[in-house]
Scaffold this active site. Structure first.
Site, mmCIF file in Angstrom:
data_model
loop_
_atom_site.group_PDB
_atom_site.id
_atom_site.type_symbol
_atom_site.label_atom_id
_atom_site.label_comp_id
_atom_site.label_asym_id
_atom_site.label_seq_id
_atom_site.Cartn_x
_atom_site.Cartn_y
_atom_site.Cartn_z
ATOM 1 N N ALA A 1 52.370 -25.601 70.431
ATOM 2 C CA ALA A 1 51.401 -26.157 71.379
ATOM 3 C C ALA A 1 50.687 -27.365 70.775
ATOM 4 O O ALA A 1 50.301 -28.294 71.485
ATOM 5 C CB ALA A 1 50.394 -25.094 71.792
ATOM 6 N N GLU B 1 67.178 -29.566 61.992
ATOM 7 C CA GLU B 1 67.785 -29.960 60.722
ATOM 8 C C GLU B 1 66.930 -29.511 59.539
ATOM 9 O O GLU B 1 67.431 -29.002 58.543
ATOM 10 C CB GLU B 1 67.962 -31.488 60.673
ATOM 11 C CG GLU B 1 68.865 -32.049 61.764
ATOM 12 C CD GLU B 1 68.097 -32.491 63.009
ATOM 13 O OE1 GLU B 1 67.167 -31.770 63.434
ATOM 14 O OE2 GLU B 1 68.445 -33.557 63.549
ATOM 15 N N ASN C 1 65.263 -25.973 66.469
ATOM 16 C CA ASN C 1 63.933 -26.556 66.558
ATOM 17 C C ASN C 1 62.921 -25.494 66.996
ATOM 18 O O ASN C 1 63.235 -24.572 67.742
ATOM 19 C CB ASN C 1 63.896 -27.810 67.446
ATOM 20 C CG ASN C 1 64.414 -27.610 68.848
ATOM 21 O OD1 ASN C 1 65.269 -26.773 69.092
ATOM 22 N ND2 ASN C 1 63.902 -28.396 69.780
ATOM 23 N N GLU D 1 59.119 -25.551 68.429
ATOM 24 C CA GLU D 1 57.986 -26.346 68.909
ATOM 25 C C GLU D 1 56.682 -25.559 68.790
ATOM 26 O O GLU D 1 56.681 -24.355 68.542
ATOM 27 C CB GLU D 1 58.232 -26.776 70.364
ATOM 28 C CG GLU D 1 59.378 -27.747 70.489
ATOM 29 C CD GLU D 1 59.572 -28.310 71.878
ATOM 30 O OE1 GLU D 1 60.303 -29.297 72.005
ATOM 31 O OE2 GLU D 1 59.006 -27.767 72.853
HETATM 32 ZN ZN LIG Z 1 64.063 -34.317 62.862
#
Ligand SMILES: [Zn+2]
Length: 137
Positions: A53, A62, A49, A51
């Site tokens: 701000a 995924e 993953n 991320e």
């Molecule tokens: Zn997802």
């Protein structure tokens, strides 16, 4: 769920997803996720993953794994391992990821694991019944 994957394949996918998890960029939620897709070509494609701000721009592990596979020329997948760490059992892919995975492999086997141990094996068909797709693809 019954699977045709060997225990060795399952362990290798979980290991690859765990390694990717350790590279996740999650400074806001601290919820680290790694994913590993087993392609029909026998290769493994990982993602984590990422991320941002601007939270809505966050990319799940995924979908990062799918993008990695597509960029490398693989469009058919046998299985996905997704590894995270939760208090209440292994996390399953979110709805958006289920739809993206279904675009390429509607009968995908999904291995959900906690890094500390527990594993669930599910079918994408069960997680996303009556999925949406164009007839002419
Ligand atoms: Zn997802």
């Amino acid at each position: 769920m019954e699977t045709t994957l060997s225990q060795k394949q399952i362990a290798e996918l979980i290991e690859a997803a765990t390694e990717a998890r350790h590279r996740a960029y999650a400074p806001y939620s601290h919820f680290l996720v790694g994913a590993a897709l087993l392609g029909a070509d026998g290769k493994t494609y990982v993602g984590c993953n990422v991320e941002n701000a601007s939270f809505g721009l966050t990319l799940c592990a995924e979908r990062a794994a799918v993008a990695n596979a597509i960029a490398q020329g693989c469009r058919n997948f046998c299985a996905l391992a997704v590894v995270s760490e939760t208090d209440n059992g292994p996390a399953t892919p979110c709805g958006a990821c289920r739809q993206v995975l279904a675009e390429f492999s509607p009968s995908l086997t999904i291995i959900c694991a906690r890094e500390s141990g527990s594993v669930r094996i599910l079918a994408l068909n069960d997680l996303l019944p009556e999925l949406f797709y164009f007839n002419d693809r």
